[in-house]
Design a protein around this motif. Structure first.
Motif, PDB file in Angstrom:
ATOM      1  N   SER A   1       0.871  -1.216   0.062  1.00 53.92           N
ATOM      2  CA  SER A   1       0.073  -0.242  -0.089  1.00 53.92           C
ATOM      3  C   SER A   1       1.020   1.307   0.037  1.00 53.92           C
ATOM      4  CB  SER A   1      -0.809   0.063   1.327  1.00 53.92           C
ATOM      5  OG  SER A   1       0.132   0.230   2.371  1.00 53.92           O
ATOM      6  N   PHE A   2       0.205   2.480  -0.397  1.00 53.41           N
ATOM      7  CA  PHE A   2       1.128   3.788  -0.224  1.00 53.41           C
ATOM      8  C   PHE A   2       1.509   4.045   1.207  1.00 53.41           C
ATOM      9  CE2 PHE A   2       2.515   7.819  -1.622  1.00 53.41           C
ATOM     10  CZ  PHE A   2       2.932   7.638  -2.531  1.00 53.41           C
ATOM     11  N   GLU A   3       0.410   3.568   2.163  1.00 58.69           N
ATOM     12  CA  GLU A   3       0.890   3.826   3.481  1.00 58.69           C
ATOM     13  C   GLU A   3       2.201   3.012   3.666  1.00 58.69           C
ATOM     14  OE1 GLU A   3      -2.030   2.971   2.216  1.00 58.69           O
ATOM     15  OE2 GLU A   3      -2.948   5.220   2.315  1.00 58.69           O
ATOM     16  N   GLU A   4       1.946   1.678   3.364  1.00 60.67           N
ATOM     17  CA  GLU A   4       3.453   1.062   3.665  1.00 60.67           C
ATOM     18  C   GLU A   4       4.481   1.595   3.003  1.00 60.67           C
ATOM     19  OE1 GLU A   4       2.381  -3.499   3.785  1.00 60.67           O
ATOM     20  OE2 GLU A   4       1.737  -2.652   2.230  1.00 60.67           O
ATOM     21  N   LEU A   5       4.670   2.407   1.921  1.00 60.07           N
ATOM     22  CA  LEU A   5       5.936   2.802   1.249  1.00 60.07           C
ATOM     23  C   LEU A   5       6.217   4.048   1.894  1.00 60.07           C
ATOM     24  CD1 LEU A   5       7.648   3.359  -1.019  1.00 60.07           C
ATOM     25  CD2 LEU A   5       5.736   4.536  -2.285  1.00 60.07           C
ATOM     26  N   GLN A   6       5.291   4.846   2.590  1.00 61.15           N
ATOM     27  CA  GLN A   6       5.447   6.071   3.521  1.00 61.15           C
ATOM     28  C   GLN A   6       5.868   5.671   4.760  1.00 61.15           C
ATOM     29  OE1 GLN A   6       1.319   7.549   3.141  1.00 61.15           O
ATOM     30  NE2 GLN A   6       2.104   9.180   1.877  1.00 61.15           N
ATOM     31  N   GLU A   7       5.573   4.573   5.446  1.00 61.65           N
ATOM     32  CA  GLU A   7       6.231   4.105   6.549  1.00 61.65           C
ATOM     33  C   GLU A   7       7.630   3.578   6.358  1.00 61.65           C
ATOM     34  OE1 GLU A   7       7.161   3.252  10.334  1.00 61.65           O
ATOM     35  OE2 GLU A   7       5.108   4.272   9.751  1.00 61.65           O
ATOM     36  N   ALA A   8       7.913   2.891   5.094  1.00 61.20           N
ATOM     37  CA  ALA A   8       9.057   2.470   4.839  1.00 61.20           C
ATOM     38  C   ALA A   8      10.200   3.763   4.737  1.00 61.20           C
ATOM     39  CB  ALA A   8       9.312   1.629   3.591  1.00 61.20           C
ATOM     40  N   ALA A   9       9.646   4.686   3.935  1.00 62.52           N
ATOM     41  CA  ALA A   9      10.336   5.950   3.808  1.00 62.52           C
ATOM     42  C   ALA A   9      10.756   6.697   5.180  1.00 62.52           C
ATOM     43  CB  ALA A   9       9.594   6.957   3.099  1.00 62.52           C
ATOM     44  N   ARG A  10       9.670   6.679   6.184  1.00 62.11           N
ATOM     45  CA  ARG A  10       9.854   7.251   7.452  1.00 62.11           C
ATOM     46  C   ARG A  10      11.131   6.345   8.194  1.00 62.11           C
ATOM     47  NH1 ARG A  10       4.498   8.468   7.173  1.00 62.11           N
ATOM     48  NH2 ARG A  10       3.698   6.674   7.987  1.00 62.11           N
ATOM     49  N   HIS A  11      10.882   5.216   8.160  1.00 62.70           N
ATOM     50  CA  HIS A  11      11.878   4.351   8.881  1.00 62.70           C
ATOM     51  C   HIS A  11      13.297   4.606   8.339  1.00 62.70           C
ATOM     52  CE1 HIS A  11      13.489   0.647  11.117  1.00 62.70           C
ATOM     53  NE2 HIS A  11      14.207   0.659   9.802  1.00 62.70           N
ATOM     54  N   LYS A  12      13.358   4.443   6.863  1.00 65.35           N
ATOM     55  CA  LYS A  12      14.747   4.674   6.400  1.00 65.35           C
ATOM     56  C   LYS A  12      15.264   6.314   6.591  1.00 65.35           C
ATOM     57  CE  LYS A  12      17.170   3.053   2.530  1.00 65.35           C
ATOM     58  NZ  LYS A  12      16.919   2.397   1.349  1.00 65.35           N
ATOM     59  N   ARG A  13      14.518   6.968   6.639  1.00 63.00           N
ATOM     60  CA  ARG A  13      14.810   8.337   6.944  1.00 63.00           C
ATOM     61  C   ARG A  13      15.192   8.369   8.578  1.00 63.00           C
ATOM     62  NH1 ARG A  13      10.124  11.031   6.891  1.00 63.00           N
ATOM     63  NH2 ARG A  13      10.209  10.842   4.505  1.00 63.00           N
ATOM     64  N   ALA A  14      14.680   7.854   9.443  1.00 60.18           N
ATOM     65  CA  ALA A  14      15.236   7.814  10.788  1.00 60.18           C
ATOM     66  C   ALA A  14      16.297   7.276  11.047  1.00 60.18           C
ATOM     67  CB  ALA A  14      14.087   7.188  11.771  1.00 60.18           C
ATOM     68  N   GLU A  15      16.774   6.116  10.295  1.00 63.19           N
ATOM     69  CA  GLU A  15      17.771   5.490  10.241  1.00 63.19           C
ATOM     70  C   GLU A  15      19.030   5.939   9.458  1.00 63.19           C
ATOM     71  OE1 GLU A  15      18.519   1.318   8.146  1.00 63.19           O
ATOM     72  OE2 GLU A  15      17.510   0.732   9.966  1.00 63.19           O
ATOM     73  N   ARG A  16      18.749   6.425   8.181  1.00 56.68           N
ATOM     74  CA  ARG A  16      19.935   6.991   7.514  1.00 56.68           C
ATOM     75  C   ARG A  16      19.923   8.376   7.115  1.00 56.68           C
ATOM     76  NH1 ARG A  16      22.690   2.533   5.149  1.00 56.68           N
ATOM     77  NH2 ARG A  16      23.487   3.859   3.844  1.00 56.68           N
ATOM     78  N   GLY A  17      18.868   9.058   7.749  1.00 58.52           N
ATOM     79  CA  GLY A  17      18.561  10.527   7.423  1.00 58.52           C
ATOM     80  C   GLY A  17      17.834  10.783   5.972  1.00 58.52           C
ATOM     81  N   GLY A  18      17.438  11.807   5.781  1.00 60.27           N
ATOM     82  CA  GLY A  18      16.798  12.399   4.426  1.00 60.27           C
ATOM     83  C   GLY A  18      17.562  13.083   3.808  1.00 60.27           C
ATOM     84  N   PHE A  19      17.276  14.133   3.187  1.00 63.29           N
ATOM     85  CA  PHE A  19      18.176  14.881   2.155  1.00 63.29           C
ATOM     86  C   PHE A  19      18.260  16.306   2.546  1.00 63.29           C
ATOM     87  CE2 PHE A  19      17.018  10.955   0.052  1.00 63.29           C
ATOM     88  CZ  PHE A  19      18.195  10.569  -0.485  1.00 63.29           C
ATOM     89  N   GLY A  20      17.450  16.882   3.727  1.00 67.80           N
ATOM     90  CA  GLY A  20      17.480  18.137   4.162  1.00 67.80           C
ATOM     91  C   GLY A  20      18.725  18.691   4.211  1.00 67.80           C
ATOM     92  N   ASP A  21      19.740  18.156   4.552  1.00 67.52           N
ATOM     93  CA  ASP A  21      21.134  18.894   4.774  1.00 67.52           C
ATOM     94  C   ASP A  21      21.848  19.026   3.393  1.00 67.52           C
ATOM     95  OD1 ASP A  21      20.729  18.759   7.390  1.00 67.52           O
ATOM     96  OD2 ASP A  21      22.006  16.957   8.079  1.00 67.52           O
ATOM     97  N   ARG A  22      21.568  18.541   2.486  1.00 70.32           N
ATOM     98  CA  ARG A  22      21.820  18.921   0.973  1.00 70.32           C
ATOM     99  C   ARG A  22      23.461  18.314   0.808  1.00 70.32           C
ATOM    100  NH1 ARG A  22      20.049  25.079   0.135  1.00 70.32           N
ATOM    101  NH2 ARG A  22      21.706  25.366   1.723  1.00 70.32           N
ATOM    102  N   LEU A  23      23.635  17.386   1.504  1.00 72.76           N
ATOM    103  CA  LEU A  23      25.268  16.639   1.421  1.00 72.76           C
ATOM    104  C   LEU A  23      25.532  15.992   0.300  1.00 72.76           C
ATOM    105  CD1 LEU A  23      25.143  15.175   5.011  1.00 72.76           C
ATOM    106  CD2 LEU A  23      25.943  17.380   4.275  1.00 72.76           C
ATOM    107  N   TRP A  24      26.501  16.301  -0.401  1.00 75.57           N
ATOM    108  CA  TRP A  24      27.258  15.761  -1.408  1.00 75.57           C
ATOM    109  C   TRP A  24      28.363  15.074  -1.184  1.00 75.57           C
ATOM    110  CZ3 TRP A  24      25.379  15.628  -6.535  1.00 75.57           C
ATOM    111  CH2 TRP A  24      26.353  15.255  -7.728  1.00 75.57           C
ATOM    112  N   LEU A  25      28.614  13.743  -1.341  1.00 76.14           N
ATOM    113  CA  LEU A  25      29.702  12.871  -1.003  1.00 76.14           C
ATOM    114  C   LEU A  25      30.682  13.048  -2.199  1.00 76.14           C
ATOM    115  CD1 LEU A  25      31.248  11.007   0.956  1.00 76.14           C
ATOM    116  CD2 LEU A  25      29.863   9.136  -0.090  1.00 76.14           C
ATOM    117  N   ASP A  26      31.557  13.432  -2.024  1.00 78.27           N
ATOM    118  CA  ASP A  26      33.034  13.403  -3.005  1.00 78.27           C
ATOM    119  C   ASP A  26      33.552  12.322  -3.135  1.00 78.27           C
ATOM    120  OD1 ASP A  26      32.487  16.199  -4.426  1.00 78.27           O
ATOM    121  OD2 ASP A  26      33.375  17.048  -2.716  1.00 78.27           O
ATOM    122  N   GLU A  27      34.056  11.914  -2.076  1.00 73.24           N
ATOM    123  CA  GLU A  27      34.856  10.852  -1.914  1.00 73.24           C
ATOM    124  C   GLU A  27      35.218  10.234  -0.458  1.00 73.24           C
ATOM    125  OE1 GLU A  27      39.575  12.395  -1.689  1.00 73.24           O
ATOM    126  OE2 GLU A  27      38.521  12.459  -3.581  1.00 73.24           O
TER     127      GLU A  27
END
Length: 111
Positions: free
Chosen positions: A82-108
């Motif tokens: 379900s879309f709710e499951e997708l949203q929950e998985a995104a929340r879990h991944k964000r809590a575990e690995r972060g989101g993209f709000g800090d705009r970090l670019w990994l060079d190396e």
């Protein structure tokens, strides 16, 4: 009399596209994808929509994001989620690995 023009697309389209084409006086030839064809077609559609977003003018970005949102929902459904499951998985991944709000670019990474 004018010559009839045929354009070949070979891609997944939204459900009402044939109706819209025919209301404009054209003919749409469509078929229903089988289960084995659907997932690859949705992945191709996601890539197409991502490219359209990349090229979009600022005023068109919301519509392109809406297209991506629709494709993601269809992909989730195709995978039995379900879309709710997708949203929950995104929340879990964000809590575990972060989101993209800090705009970090990994060079190396070294060492």
């Amino acid at each position: 009399m004018g010559q009839e023009q045929t354009i070949t697309y070979g891609k997944l389209v939204r459900d009402r596209i044939p109706e819209i084409i025919e209301s404009a006086g054209r003919r749409a030839q469509v078929r229903v994808l089988d289960e084995a064809e659907l997932f690859p077609a949705l992945i191709a559609k996601l890539a197409e929509e991502a490219e359209e977003l990349r090229r979009a003018e600022p005023e068109d970005r919301l519509g392109e994001l809406a297209d991506i949102y629709e494709v993601l929902g269809a992909l989730a459904e195709t995978l039995g989620l379900s879309f709710e499951e997708l949203q929950e998985a995104a929340r879990h991944k964000r809590a575990e690995r972060g989101g993209f709000g800090d705009r970090l670019w990994l060079d190396e990474v070294s060492g």
